[in-house]
Design an enzyme around this catalytic site. Structure first.
Site, PDB file in Angstrom:
ATOM      1  N   HIS A 153       0.719  -1.125  -0.073  1.00 20.77           N
ATOM      2  CA  HIS A 153      -0.149   0.022   0.030  1.00 20.77           C
ATOM      3  C   HIS A 153       0.888   1.423  -0.023  1.00 20.77           C
ATOM      4  O   HIS A 153       0.900   2.077   1.070  1.00 20.77           O
ATOM      5  CB  HIS A 153      -0.803  -0.035   1.274  1.00 20.77           C
ATOM      6  CG  HIS A 153      -2.258   0.669   0.990  1.00 20.77           C
ATOM      7  ND1 HIS A 153      -2.259   2.169   1.106  1.00 20.77           N
ATOM      8  CD2 HIS A 153      -3.410   0.296   1.197  1.00 20.77           C
ATOM      9  CE1 HIS A 153      -3.431   2.642   0.982  1.00 20.77           C
ATOM     10  NE2 HIS A 153      -4.366   1.452   0.955  1.00 20.77           N
ATOM     11  N   GLU A 252      -0.658   1.119  -5.523  1.00 15.82           N
ATOM     12  CA  GLU A 252      -0.543   0.091  -4.888  1.00 15.82           C
ATOM     13  C   GLU A 252      -0.239  -1.242  -5.608  1.00 15.82           C
ATOM     14  O   GLU A 252      -1.472  -1.974  -6.178  1.00 15.82           O
ATOM     15  CB  GLU A 252      -1.822   0.094  -4.019  1.00 15.82           C
ATOM     16  CG  GLU A 252      -2.001   1.344  -3.091  1.00 15.82           C
ATOM     17  CD  GLU A 252      -3.192   1.203  -2.591  1.00 15.82           C
ATOM     18  OE1 GLU A 252      -3.911   0.418  -2.386  1.00 15.82           O
ATOM     19  OE2 GLU A 252      -3.667   2.454  -2.054  1.00 15.82           O
TER      20      GLU A 252
HETATM   21  O1  TA6 Z   1      -6.339   1.055  -1.115  1.00 11.95           O
HETATM   22  C1  TA6 Z   1      -7.307   2.083  -1.129  1.00 11.95           C
HETATM   23  C2  TA6 Z   1      -8.108   1.928  -0.034  1.00 11.95           C
HETATM   24  O2  TA6 Z   1      -8.887   0.492   0.015  1.00 11.95           O
HETATM   25  C3  TA6 Z   1      -9.215   2.807   0.370  1.00 11.95           C
HETATM   26  O3  TA6 Z   1     -10.623   2.483   0.013  1.00 11.95           O
HETATM   27  C4  TA6 Z   1      -9.007   3.307   1.569  1.00 11.95           C
HETATM   28  O4  TA6 Z   1      -9.695   2.907   2.394  1.00 11.95           O
HETATM   29  C5  TA6 Z   1      -7.389   3.227   1.810  1.00 11.95           C
HETATM   30  O5  TA6 Z   1      -7.393   1.949   1.345  1.00 11.95           O
HETATM   31  C6  TA6 Z   1      -7.061   3.236   3.304  1.00 11.95           C
HETATM   32  O6  TA6 Z   1      -7.693   2.312   3.996  1.00 11.95           O
HETATM   33  P1  TA6 Z   1      -7.333   2.319   5.612  1.00 11.95           P
HETATM   34  O7  TA6 Z   1      -8.014   1.165   6.307  1.00 11.95           O
HETATM   35  O8  TA6 Z   1      -5.753   2.219   5.785  1.00 11.95           O
HETATM   36  O9  TA6 Z   1      -7.923   3.482   5.905  1.00 11.95           O
END
Ligand code: TA6
EC number: 5.1.3.15
Length: 283
Positions: A153, A252
Site C-alpha cells: 500500500h 498499490e
Molecule cells: O487502497 C485503497 C483503500 O482500499 C481505500 O478504499 C481506502 O480505504 C484506503 O485503502 C485506506 O484504507 P485504511 O484502512 O488504511 O484507512
C-alpha cells in the site's frame, strides 16, 4: 529490541518499522527528503498512515468482495499483517528480512485457520528499494487451501498536485467511488484535485509517478490500486494531518482482483520494486 531497522546503501537510506514490517522512509541517493509520505498525526494502536503498509490476507473489507471464502470471513479491513509486530530474522546493512508467523501469533488461527509464514525482505540500493513478500502455507495447516489477497500500500509523496501517474492508459479499472463500476482509463491519470479509489485490473504495468519514481512489480502482483481520499474524506481522517491528502498518492501493486490459492507446503514470492529513475533527473 529496536522498533526500527535502518538500511544504508552508499548515500541512500531507508527505515523499516517492526510494527507491520512497514517501510516508513526511503531516501535514494541525492534525495534530501523521503519519497514516502508519512502522516504527521499518529494515532496510537493504528497502522501507519503512510510508508508502505502490507495488506494481507484481505484487501479492503469482507463486504467489498462477493467471492470471500469462509476462511476469510473474519479478516479485519486490509488484514492483520500491517497491525502486528514482526520479527527481524536477517539483517545485513542494506537488506533486512522480517517474519510474521502463526507460531509467533497462534491466535491468528482463530480468524484465519491456517499455519503460515510471511517473510518480508527489503533490499536497498543507491537508486532502488525492492520489497519482496514471501507467503508460505505450512504443511502442518488444518485446512488444505489457503486463500489470500496481497498488496503493497505505497504512500508516495507528491512533489506537486499536478503530478501524473503514467502507465495505466487504456486499462480497465473498478471505480470504488462509483460502486465498483468497471470503466476504461482514457488518459494518464492526473492527481489529485478529485478523490480517486480505482483498482486497475491485471497486466502488472510499470508505472511512473511524477518524474522521479518508476514502480515495477512481478507478474504475481498484476493489479494496481490508485487512491487519494480527496479533501472531504481526507479532512475527516483522524490519523491524517490537516491538508495531508494533498501530499500523497497511493500507487498499490497487489493481487486483489481475485484470491491467490496456496495448497499446503506451497509458497509464492511476489516482489515489488519502487525504483528511482535517476537519469530522468539528470543525475
Ligand atoms: O487502497 C485503497 C483503500 O482500499 C481505500 O478504499 C481506502 O480505504 C484506503 O485503502 C485506506 O484504507 P485504511 O484502512 O488504511 O484507512
Amino acid at each position: 529490541m529496536e522498533d526500527v531497522v535502518s538500511l544504508e546503501a552508499g548515500s541512500a537510506t531507508a527505515q523499516v518499522a517492526l510494527y507491520g514490517s512497514t517501510v516508513i522512509a526511503w531516501r535514494p541517493k541525492k534525495s534530501t527528503e523521503s519519497l514516502l509520505f508519512m502522516s504527521k498525526k499518529d494515532v496510537a494502536g493504528k497502522p501507519y498512515r503512510g510508508g508502505i503498509p502490507l495488506v494481507f490476507p484481505l484487501f479492503g473489507a469482507v463486504s467489498d468482495h462477493s467471492d470471500v471464502p469462509q476462511t476469510l470471513s473474519k479478516a479485519p479491513r486490509h488484514g492483520f499483517a500491517r497491525d502486528r509486530r514482526w520479527k527481524t530474522i536477517d539483517f545485513n546493512g542494506d537488506r533486512v528480512t522480517m517474519s510474521l508467523t502463526t507460531q509467533d501469533y497462534p491466535e491468528l488461527r482463530d480468524g484465519y485457520p491456517f499455519d503460515f509464514e510471511l517473510h518480508h525482505s527489503i533490499l536497498l540500493t543507491e537508486t532502488a528499494l525492492e520489497c519482496t513478500l514471501k507467503v508460505k502455507h505450512l504443511s502442518s495447516s488444518q485446512n488444505d487451501e489457503m486463500a489470500f489477497h496481497a498488496l503493497f500500500h505505497n504512500y508516495l509523496a507528491l512533489p506537486s498536485q499536478s503530478t501524473k501517474v503514467a502507465g495505466l492508459q487504456g486499462r480497465s479499472y473498478r471505480d470504488k467511488l462509483q460502486g465498483g463500476k468497471v470503466l476504461q482509463e482514457s488518459q494518464d491519470t492526473c492527481s489529485y484535485v478529485e478523490p480517486k479509489d480505482s483498482v486497475y485490473l491485471g497486466g502488472a504495468p510499470t508505472l511512473r509517478i511524477g518524474e522521479a519514481i518508476e514502480l515495477k512489480r512481478s507478474e504475481t502482483l498484476p493489479d494496481t490500486t490508485l487512491w487519494n481520499p480527496g479533501k472531504e474524506a481526507g479532512d475527516g481522517m483522524s490519523d491524517l494531518h490537516n491538508g495531508g491528502w494533498k501530499e500523497f498518492v497511493c500507487a498499490e501493486p497487489g493481487h486483489v482482483a481475485s484470491f491467490v490459492h496456496l495448497a499446503k507446503g506451497q509458497e509464492v514470492c511476489p516482489p515489488l520494486c519502487a525504483s528511482r529513475v535517476l537519469l530522468l533527473l539528470g543525475c
